[in-house]
Write a protein that holds these residues in place. Structure first.
Motif, PDB file in Angstrom:
ATOM      1  N   THR A 107       0.810  -1.226   0.000  1.00 46.49           N
ATOM      2  CA  THR A 107       0.000   0.000   0.000  1.00 46.49           C
ATOM      3  C   THR A 107       0.839   1.270   0.000  1.00 46.49           C
ATOM      4  OG1 THR A 107      -0.132   0.119   2.415  1.00 46.49           O
ATOM      5  CG2 THR A 107      -1.832  -1.186   1.281  1.00 46.49           C
ATOM      6  N   LEU A 108       2.163   1.142   0.163  1.00 47.98           N
ATOM      7  CA  LEU A 108       3.028   2.312   0.278  1.00 47.98           C
ATOM      8  C   LEU A 108       3.351   2.924  -1.081  1.00 47.98           C
ATOM      9  CD1 LEU A 108       5.566   1.054   2.965  1.00 47.98           C
ATOM     10  CD2 LEU A 108       3.541   2.456   3.308  1.00 47.98           C
ATOM     11  N   SER A 109       3.520   4.230  -1.093  1.00 47.56           N
ATOM     12  CA  SER A 109       3.955   4.936  -2.306  1.00 47.56           C
ATOM     13  C   SER A 109       5.454   4.699  -2.497  1.00 47.56           C
ATOM     14  CB  SER A 109       3.686   6.434  -2.161  1.00 47.56           C
ATOM     15  OG  SER A 109       4.537   6.986  -1.169  1.00 47.56           O
ATOM     16  N   ASP A 110       5.958   5.093  -3.658  1.00 46.84           N
ATOM     17  CA  ASP A 110       7.392   4.944  -3.923  1.00 46.84           C
ATOM     18  C   ASP A 110       8.228   5.733  -2.920  1.00 46.84           C
ATOM     19  OD1 ASP A 110       6.953   3.259  -6.051  1.00 46.84           O
ATOM     20  OD2 ASP A 110       7.133   4.832  -7.581  1.00 46.84           O
ATOM     21  N   GLU A 111       7.759   6.924  -2.559  1.00 46.95           N
ATOM     22  CA  GLU A 111       8.469   7.753  -1.590  1.00 46.95           C
ATOM     23  C   GLU A 111       8.514   7.073  -0.219  1.00 46.95           C
ATOM     24  OE1 GLU A 111       7.176  11.726   0.417  1.00 46.95           O
ATOM     25  OE2 GLU A 111       7.996  12.173  -1.577  1.00 46.95           O
ATOM     26  N   GLU A 112       7.406   6.485   0.179  1.00 47.16           N
ATOM     27  CA  GLU A 112       7.345   5.792   1.472  1.00 47.16           C
ATOM     28  C   GLU A 112       8.220   4.536   1.450  1.00 47.16           C
ATOM     29  OE1 GLU A 112       2.864   6.986   2.948  1.00 47.16           O
ATOM     30  OE2 GLU A 112       3.088   5.473   1.386  1.00 47.16           O
ATOM     31  N   LEU A 113       8.244   3.834   0.318  1.00 45.98           N
ATOM     32  CA  LEU A 113       9.109   2.655   0.203  1.00 45.98           C
ATOM     33  C   LEU A 113      10.581   3.041   0.301  1.00 45.98           C
ATOM     34  CD1 LEU A 113       7.320   0.557  -2.549  1.00 45.98           C
ATOM     35  CD2 LEU A 113       7.618  -0.058  -0.153  1.00 45.98           C
ATOM     36  N   GLN A 114      10.941   4.193  -0.281  1.00 46.17           N
ATOM     37  CA  GLN A 114      12.320   4.672  -0.178  1.00 46.17           C
ATOM     38  C   GLN A 114      12.681   4.957   1.269  1.00 46.17           C
ATOM     39  OE1 GLN A 114      14.761   4.668  -2.395  1.00 46.17           O
ATOM     40  NE2 GLN A 114      16.119   5.364  -0.770  1.00 46.17           N
ATOM     41  N   ALA A 115      11.753   5.505   2.031  1.00 44.40           N
ATOM     42  CA  ALA A 115      11.997   5.765   3.453  1.00 44.40           C
ATOM     43  C   ALA A 115      12.209   4.450   4.199  1.00 44.40           C
ATOM     44  CB  ALA A 115      10.839   6.549   4.058  1.00 44.40           C
ATOM     45  N   VAL A 116      11.432   3.422   3.862  1.00 45.30           N
ATOM     46  CA  VAL A 116      11.600   2.105   4.488  1.00 45.30           C
ATOM     47  C   VAL A 116      12.962   1.529   4.126  1.00 45.30           C
ATOM     48  CG1 VAL A 116      10.749  -0.276   4.516  1.00 45.30           C
ATOM     49  CG2 VAL A 116       9.128   1.625   4.605  1.00 45.30           C
ATOM     50  N   ARG A 117      13.344   1.641   2.859  1.00 42.61           N
ATOM     51  CA  ARG A 117      14.666   1.144   2.431  1.00 42.61           C
ATOM     52  C   ARG A 117      15.790   1.869   3.178  1.00 42.61           C
ATOM     53  NH1 ARG A 117      12.335   1.850  -2.821  1.00 42.61           N
ATOM     54  NH2 ARG A 117      11.504  -0.131  -3.526  1.00 42.61           N
ATOM     55  N   SER A 118      15.651   3.179   3.323  1.00 44.07           N
ATOM     56  CA  SER A 118      16.666   3.958   4.022  1.00 44.07           C
ATOM     57  C   SER A 118      16.783   3.526   5.474  1.00 44.07           C
ATOM     58  CB  SER A 118      16.322   5.446   3.952  1.00 44.07           C
ATOM     59  OG  SER A 118      16.346   5.892   2.623  1.00 44.07           O
ATOM     60  N   PHE A 119      15.644   3.285   6.109  1.00 42.08           N
ATOM     61  CA  PHE A 119      15.663   2.834   7.496  1.00 42.08           C
ATOM     62  C   PHE A 119      16.294   1.444   7.609  1.00 42.08           C
ATOM     63  CE2 PHE A 119      13.661   0.951  11.300  1.00 42.08           C
ATOM     64  CZ  PHE A 119      14.144   1.851  12.232  1.00 42.08           C
ATOM     65  N   ALA A 120      15.985   0.566   6.663  1.00 39.01           N
ATOM     66  CA  ALA A 120      16.574  -0.774   6.667  1.00 39.01           C
ATOM     67  C   ALA A 120      18.089  -0.679   6.506  1.00 39.01           C
ATOM     68  CB  ALA A 120      15.965  -1.626   5.555  1.00 39.01           C
ATOM     69  N   LEU A 121      18.543   0.228   5.645  1.00 44.84           N
ATOM     70  CA  LEU A 121      19.978   0.437   5.469  1.00 44.84           C
ATOM     71  C   LEU A 121      20.606   0.928   6.767  1.00 44.84           C
ATOM     72  CD1 LEU A 121      22.498   0.698   3.614  1.00 44.84           C
ATOM     73  CD2 LEU A 121      21.745   3.034   3.165  1.00 44.84           C
ATOM     74  N   LEU A 122      19.922   1.843   7.416  1.00 41.11           N
ATOM     75  CA  LEU A 122      20.416   2.356   8.683  1.00 41.11           C
ATOM     76  C   LEU A 122      20.581   1.226   9.699  1.00 41.11           C
ATOM     77  CD1 LEU A 122      20.983   4.992  10.378  1.00 41.11           C
ATOM     78  CD2 LEU A 122      18.613   4.817  11.095  1.00 41.11           C
ATOM     79  N   LEU A 123      19.577   0.362   9.814  1.00 41.83           N
ATOM     80  CA  LEU A 123      19.654  -0.759  10.743  1.00 41.83           C
ATOM     81  C   LEU A 123      20.763  -1.732  10.370  1.00 41.83           C
ATOM     82  CD1 LEU A 123      15.891  -1.589  11.371  1.00 41.83           C
ATOM     83  CD2 LEU A 123      17.487  -0.434  12.908  1.00 41.83           C
ATOM     84  N   LYS A 124      20.876  -2.013   9.085  1.00 38.22           N
ATOM     85  CA  LYS A 124      21.913  -2.941   8.621  1.00 38.22           C
ATOM     86  C   LYS A 124      23.295  -2.398   8.958  1.00 38.22           C
ATOM     87  CE  LYS A 124      23.838  -4.925   4.454  1.00 38.22           C
ATOM     88  NZ  LYS A 124      23.942  -4.761   3.030  1.00 38.22           N
ATOM     89  N   ASN A 125      23.522  -1.121   8.690  1.00 38.33           N
ATOM     90  CA  ASN A 125      24.821  -0.518   8.979  1.00 38.33           C
ATOM     91  C   ASN A 125      25.082  -0.436  10.465  1.00 38.33           C
ATOM     92  OD1 ASN A 125      25.525  -0.204   6.303  1.00 38.33           O
ATOM     93  ND2 ASN A 125      24.737   1.868   6.177  1.00 38.33           N
ATOM     94  N   TYR A 126      24.048  -0.204  11.257  1.00 38.11           N
ATOM     95  CA  TYR A 126      24.225  -0.112  12.704  1.00 38.11           C
ATOM     96  C   TYR A 126      24.725  -1.434  13.284  1.00 38.11           C
ATOM     97  CZ  TYR A 126      23.378   0.950  17.573  1.00 38.11           C
ATOM     98  OH  TYR A 126      23.539   1.150  18.911  1.00 38.11           O
ATOM     99  N   GLN A 127      24.292  -2.547  12.711  1.00 42.61           N
ATOM    100  CA  GLN A 127      24.704  -3.860  13.208  1.00 42.61           C
ATOM    101  C   GLN A 127      26.192  -4.112  12.974  1.00 42.61           C
ATOM    102  OE1 GLN A 127      22.076  -6.486  11.137  1.00 42.61           O
ATOM    103  NE2 GLN A 127      20.382  -6.139  12.544  1.00 42.61           N
ATOM    104  N   ASN A 128      26.789  -3.395  12.018  1.00 41.57           N
ATOM    105  CA  ASN A 128      28.187  -3.631  11.651  1.00 41.57           C
ATOM    106  C   ASN A 128      29.127  -2.538  12.140  1.00 41.57           C
ATOM    107  OD1 ASN A 128      27.449  -5.955  10.217  1.00 41.57           O
ATOM    108  ND2 ASN A 128      26.883  -4.724   8.452  1.00 41.57           N
ATOM    109  N   LEU A 129      28.751  -1.786  13.177  1.00 42.80           N
ATOM    110  CA  LEU A 129      29.554  -0.662  13.648  1.00 42.80           C
ATOM    111  C   LEU A 129      30.745  -1.086  14.483  1.00 42.80           C
ATOM    112  CD1 LEU A 129      27.039   2.055  14.825  1.00 42.80           C
ATOM    113  CD2 LEU A 129      28.464   2.063  12.812  1.00 42.80           C
ATOM    114  N   ASP A 130      31.824  -0.335  14.329  1.00 45.71           N
ATOM    115  CA  ASP A 130      32.924  -0.381  15.276  1.00 45.71           C
ATOM    116  C   ASP A 130      32.743   0.805  16.201  1.00 45.71           C
ATOM    117  OD1 ASP A 130      34.134  -2.648  14.250  1.00 45.71           O
ATOM    118  OD2 ASP A 130      35.288  -1.525  12.776  1.00 45.71           O
ATOM    119  N   ALA A 131      33.679   1.044  17.078  1.00 46.75           N
ATOM    120  CA  ALA A 131      33.510   2.060  18.112  1.00 46.75           C
ATOM    121  C   ALA A 131      33.137   3.439  17.578  1.00 46.75           C
ATOM    122  CB  ALA A 131      34.775   2.157  18.945  1.00 46.75           C
TER     123      ALA A 131
END
Length: 93
Positions: free
Chosen positions: A13-37
């Motif tokens: 049901t999401l628009s393309d803009e809303e899907l991009q926001a979801v993708r960005s958040f998923a990227l943020l979470l993925k990168n957060y899991q791989n952080l060093d100090a």
């Protein structure tokens, strides 16, 4: 309906803009899991590709968390049930 089916039904049901926001958040979470100090959560190129968050180091995130916890300890909080009711009323859920 399973959680996976519910997730897909919401995503459909999401628009393309809303899907991009979801993708960005998923990227943020993925990168957060791989952080060093002191690594950045997202890169400058990620930020230019539509991620709505400025790059922050782990140290900056932890400082924001500390301030947030301090604010909550001073009573600047709202019950989850109240927030949920507000969202239901706002979006007609």
């Amino acid at each position: 309906m399973s959680t996976l089916e519910a997730t897909f039904s919401i995503l459909e049901t999401l628009s393309d803009e809303e899907l991009q926001a979801v993708r960005s958040f998923a990227l943020l979470l993925k990168n957060y899991q791989n952080l060093d100090a002191d690594d950045s959560v997202i890169t400058e190129s990620d930020a230019r590709e539509g991620t709505p968050f400025a790059p922050m180091s782990k140290k900056q995130i932890m400082e924001k968390l500390r301030l947030s916890r301090l604010s909550a300890s001073l009573g600047n909080v709202k019950e989850a049930s109240v927030v949920s009711a507000d969202l239901r009323a706002k979006y007609g859920l």
